[in-house]
Motif scaffolding. Structure first.
Motif, PDB file in Angstrom:
ATOM      1  N   TYR A   1       4.719   1.661   8.127  1.00 40.77           N
ATOM      2  CA  TYR A   1       5.043   2.003   6.751  1.00 40.77           C
ATOM      3  C   TYR A   1       6.546   2.246   6.712  1.00 40.77           C
ATOM      4  CZ  TYR A   1       5.017   4.222   2.201  1.00 40.77           C
ATOM      5  OH  TYR A   1       5.259   4.515   0.885  1.00 40.77           O
ATOM      6  N   GLY A   2       7.285   1.268   6.216  1.00 37.40           N
ATOM      7  CA  GLY A   2       8.746   1.345   6.274  1.00 37.40           C
ATOM      8  C   GLY A   2       9.177   1.335   7.729  1.00 37.40           C
ATOM      9  N   LYS A   3       9.923   2.327   8.128  1.00 37.94           N
ATOM     10  CA  LYS A   3      10.366   2.429   9.526  1.00 37.94           C
ATOM     11  C   LYS A   3       9.450   3.334  10.339  1.00 37.94           C
ATOM     12  CE  LYS A   3      15.105   1.419   8.476  1.00 37.94           C
ATOM     13  NZ  LYS A   3      16.438   1.454   8.970  1.00 37.94           N
ATOM     14  N   GLU A   4       8.439   3.864   9.689  1.00 36.57           N
ATOM     15  CA  GLU A   4       7.522   4.806  10.328  1.00 36.57           C
ATOM     16  C   GLU A   4       6.301   4.070  10.889  1.00 36.57           C
ATOM     17  OE1 GLU A   4       5.557   9.050   8.940  1.00 36.57           O
ATOM     18  OE2 GLU A   4       6.551   7.781   7.469  1.00 36.57           O
ATOM     19  N   ILE A   5       5.798   4.527  12.045  1.00 38.28           N
ATOM     20  CA  ILE A   5       4.572   4.005  12.636  1.00 38.28           C
ATOM     21  C   ILE A   5       3.536   5.127  12.569  1.00 38.28           C
ATOM     22  CG2 ILE A   5       3.464   3.067  14.703  1.00 38.28           C
ATOM     23  CD1 ILE A   5       5.584   1.234  13.439  1.00 38.28           C
ATOM     24  N   LEU A   6       2.438   4.868  11.883  1.00 37.55           N
ATOM     25  CA  LEU A   6       1.386   5.868  11.710  1.00 37.55           C
ATOM     26  C   LEU A   6       0.211   5.502  12.607  1.00 37.55           C
ATOM     27  CD1 LEU A   6       1.592   5.934   7.826  1.00 37.55           C
ATOM     28  CD2 LEU A   6       2.590   7.583   9.401  1.00 37.55           C
ATOM     29  N   GLU A   7      -0.184   6.432  13.473  1.00 36.05           N
ATOM     30  CA  GLU A   7      -1.262   6.198  14.431  1.00 36.05           C
ATOM     31  C   GLU A   7      -2.459   7.077  14.100  1.00 36.05           C
ATOM     32  OE1 GLU A   7       0.531   7.023  18.229  1.00 36.05           O
ATOM     33  OE2 GLU A   7       1.624   5.150  18.227  1.00 36.05           O
ATOM     34  N   LEU A   8      -3.593   6.716  14.669  1.00 31.96           N
ATOM     35  CA  LEU A   8      -4.795   7.524  14.495  1.00 31.96           C
ATOM     36  C   LEU A   8      -4.685   8.797  15.337  1.00 31.96           C
ATOM     37  CD1 LEU A   8      -5.679   4.677  13.523  1.00 31.96           C
ATOM     38  CD2 LEU A   8      -7.922   5.234  14.379  1.00 31.96           C
ATOM     39  N   PRO A   9      -4.891   9.962  14.739  1.00 31.01           N
ATOM     40  CA  PRO A   9      -4.767  11.228  15.468  1.00 31.01           C
ATOM     41  C   PRO A   9      -6.090  11.635  16.126  1.00 31.01           C
ATOM     42  CG  PRO A   9      -5.119  11.677  13.162  1.00 31.01           C
ATOM     43  CD  PRO A   9      -5.106  10.167  13.308  1.00 31.01           C
ATOM     44  N   ILE A  10      -6.596  10.813  17.037  1.00 32.98           N
ATOM     45  CA  ILE A  10      -7.932  11.088  17.564  1.00 32.98           C
ATOM     46  C   ILE A  10      -7.980  11.349  19.066  1.00 32.98           C
ATOM     47  CG2 ILE A  10      -9.126   9.871  15.723  1.00 32.98           C
ATOM     48  CD1 ILE A  10      -9.481   7.537  17.629  1.00 32.98           C
TER      49      ILE A  10
ATOM     50  N   GLU B   1       0.838  -1.200   0.000  1.00 33.30           N
ATOM     51  CA  GLU B   1       0.000   0.000   0.000  1.00 33.30           C
ATOM     52  C   GLU B   1       0.876   1.254   0.000  1.00 33.30           C
ATOM     53  OE1 GLU B   1      -2.293  -3.367   1.351  1.00 33.30           O
ATOM     54  OE2 GLU B   1      -0.398  -2.577   2.088  1.00 33.30           O
ATOM     55  N   SER B   2       0.381   2.272  -0.653  1.00 31.57           N
ATOM     56  CA  SER B   2       1.093   3.543  -0.671  1.00 31.57           C
ATOM     57  C   SER B   2       0.834   4.276   0.644  1.00 31.57           C
ATOM     58  CB  SER B   2       0.612   4.404  -1.841  1.00 31.57           C
ATOM     59  OG  SER B   2      -0.727   4.834  -1.611  1.00 31.57           O
ATOM     60  N   LEU B   3       1.662   5.261   0.901  1.00 31.17           N
ATOM     61  CA  LEU B   3       1.469   6.089   2.083  1.00 31.17           C
ATOM     62  C   LEU B   3       0.102   6.766   2.020  1.00 31.17           C
ATOM     63  CD1 LEU B   3       2.570   7.247   4.702  1.00 31.17           C
ATOM     64  CD2 LEU B   3       3.690   9.038   3.354  1.00 31.17           C
ATOM     65  N   GLN B   4      -0.313   7.208   0.845  1.00 27.91           N
ATOM     66  CA  GLN B   4      -1.620   7.850   0.688  1.00 27.91           C
ATOM     67  C   GLN B   4      -2.757   6.886   1.012  1.00 27.91           C
ATOM     68  OE1 GLN B   4      -2.188  11.026   0.404  1.00 27.91           O
ATOM     69  NE2 GLN B   4      -4.371  10.627   0.541  1.00 27.91           N
ATOM     70  N   GLN B   5      -2.638   5.620   0.604  1.00 33.11           N
ATOM     71  CA  GLN B   5      -3.668   4.629   0.922  1.00 33.11           C
ATOM     72  C   GLN B   5      -3.772   4.420   2.436  1.00 33.11           C
ATOM     73  OE1 GLN B   5      -1.951   1.645  -1.738  1.00 33.11           O
ATOM     74  NE2 GLN B   5      -3.965   1.447  -2.729  1.00 33.11           N
ATOM     75  N   ILE B   6      -2.647   4.327   3.093  1.00 31.71           N
ATOM     76  CA  ILE B   6      -2.654   4.139   4.550  1.00 31.71           C
ATOM     77  C   ILE B   6      -3.243   5.363   5.236  1.00 31.71           C
ATOM     78  CG2 ILE B   6      -1.194   3.855   6.593  1.00 31.71           C
ATOM     79  CD1 ILE B   6       0.584   2.034   4.838  1.00 31.71           C
ATOM     80  N   LYS B   7      -2.895   6.549   4.758  1.00 29.39           N
ATOM     81  CA  LYS B   7      -3.456   7.770   5.344  1.00 29.39           C
ATOM     82  C   LYS B   7      -4.970   7.831   5.149  1.00 29.39           C
ATOM     83  CE  LYS B   7       0.610  10.695   5.436  1.00 29.39           C
ATOM     84  NZ  LYS B   7       1.223  11.957   5.008  1.00 29.39           N
ATOM     85  N   GLN B   8      -5.459   7.331   4.027  1.00 23.13           N
ATOM     86  CA  GLN B   8      -6.907   7.292   3.793  1.00 23.13           C
ATOM     87  C   GLN B   8      -7.578   6.321   4.770  1.00 23.13           C
ATOM     88  OE1 GLN B   8      -8.770   9.268   1.887  1.00 23.13           O
ATOM     89  NE2 GLN B   8     -10.621   8.233   2.584  1.00 23.13           N
ATOM     90  N   ILE B   9      -6.961   5.182   5.009  1.00 23.49           N
ATOM     91  CA  ILE B   9      -7.490   4.215   5.990  1.00 23.49           C
ATOM     92  C   ILE B   9      -7.528   4.857   7.374  1.00 23.49           C
ATOM     93  CG2 ILE B   9      -7.013   2.038   7.184  1.00 23.49           C
ATOM     94  CD1 ILE B   9      -5.782   1.060   4.467  1.00 23.49           C
ATOM     95  N   ILE B  10      -6.466   5.548   7.738  1.00 22.53           N
ATOM     96  CA  ILE B  10      -6.401   6.226   9.036  1.00 22.53           C
ATOM     97  C   ILE B  10      -7.508   7.272   9.145  1.00 22.53           C
ATOM     98  CG2 ILE B  10      -5.013   7.846  10.405  1.00 22.53           C
ATOM     99  CD1 ILE B  10      -2.545   6.192   9.518  1.00 22.53           C
ATOM    100  N   PHE B  11      -7.730   8.035   8.083  1.00 26.43           N
ATOM    101  CA  PHE B  11      -8.794   9.046   8.076  1.00 26.43           C
ATOM    102  C   PHE B  11     -10.152   8.395   8.315  1.00 26.43           C
ATOM    103  CE2 PHE B  11     -12.085  11.313   5.716  1.00 26.43           C
ATOM    104  CZ  PHE B  11     -12.047  12.551   6.348  1.00 26.43           C
ATOM    105  N   GLU B  12     -10.442   7.318   7.582  1.00 27.60           N
ATOM    106  CA  GLU B  12     -11.740   6.644   7.702  1.00 27.60           C
ATOM    107  C   GLU B  12     -11.927   6.007   9.078  1.00 27.60           C
ATOM    108  OE1 GLU B  12     -11.825   4.029   4.309  1.00 27.60           O
ATOM    109  OE2 GLU B  12     -11.868   5.722   2.914  1.00 27.60           O
TER     110      GLU B  12
END
Length: 171
Positions: A127-136, A85-96
């Motif tokens: 995503y790679g070495k980055e961990i993306l969390e929900l900003p809620i 998945e692209s970074l944009q796809q993951i960010k869209q999942i996080i948004f939803e």
């Protein structure tokens, strides 16, 4: 458990003697949960199992449940990831997911008394070495909830793309 899936959280609650309420938007999840709870009741030879199942999306939970002492849930964590998945796809999942969880906490606020707790799992995406969390967390605080576990409990496997973070909130 407002995202009851196959009923594992409900089984644990029943085993501990609690009255359990499970809901899910999916007909399949409700049917699977009912089947698994019947199996569970027979396995442990429980004369009764005090539970109720509701087909409902989380946004309509307060129309079905007036009050709950606590909420324990592993909600929908997003679609299964393949790893490309692209970074944009993951960010869209996080948004939803952020919207879904915000809606969930709005409903939790309606059915929980002050002081009641929510134990919930949030996904974190590698995503790679980055961990993306929900900003809620700010939105949850605005709804009157306080995170009471200072350190999130994270569980994952080395190859896992979605990590699970366990949080405890108090209303």
């Amino acid at each position: 458990d407002p995202f009851c899936g196959s009923g594992t959280v409900l089984q644990e609650a029943i085993l501990l003697g609690y009255k359990a309420i499970g809901s899910d938007i999916s007909d399949k999840a409700i049917k699977d949960t009912a089947k698994n709870l019947q199996w569970f009741k027979n396995l442990y030879q429980l004369p009764t199992a005090n539970y109720r199942l509701i087909k409902s999306e989380v946004k309509g939970l307060s129309k079905q449940v007036n009050r709950a002492d606590a909420i324990v849930t592993e909600p929908y964590l997003g679609p299964a990831l393949k790893g490309n998945e692209s970074l944009q796809q993951i960010k869209q999942i996080i948004f939803e997911l952020s919207k879904l969880y915000d809606d969930a906490f709005s409903e939790f606020r309606r059915i929980l008394d002050p002081g009641a707790k929510v134990v919930i799992i949030f996904p974190a995406f590698r995503y790679g070495k980055e961990i993306l969390e929900l900003p809620i967390s700010t939105e949850i605080k605005k709804l009157g909830f306080t995170q009471i576990n200072k350190d999130k409990l994270v569980y994952s496997r080395d190859t896992q793309k979605v990590w699970r973070q366990i949080y405890v909130f108090q209303r």
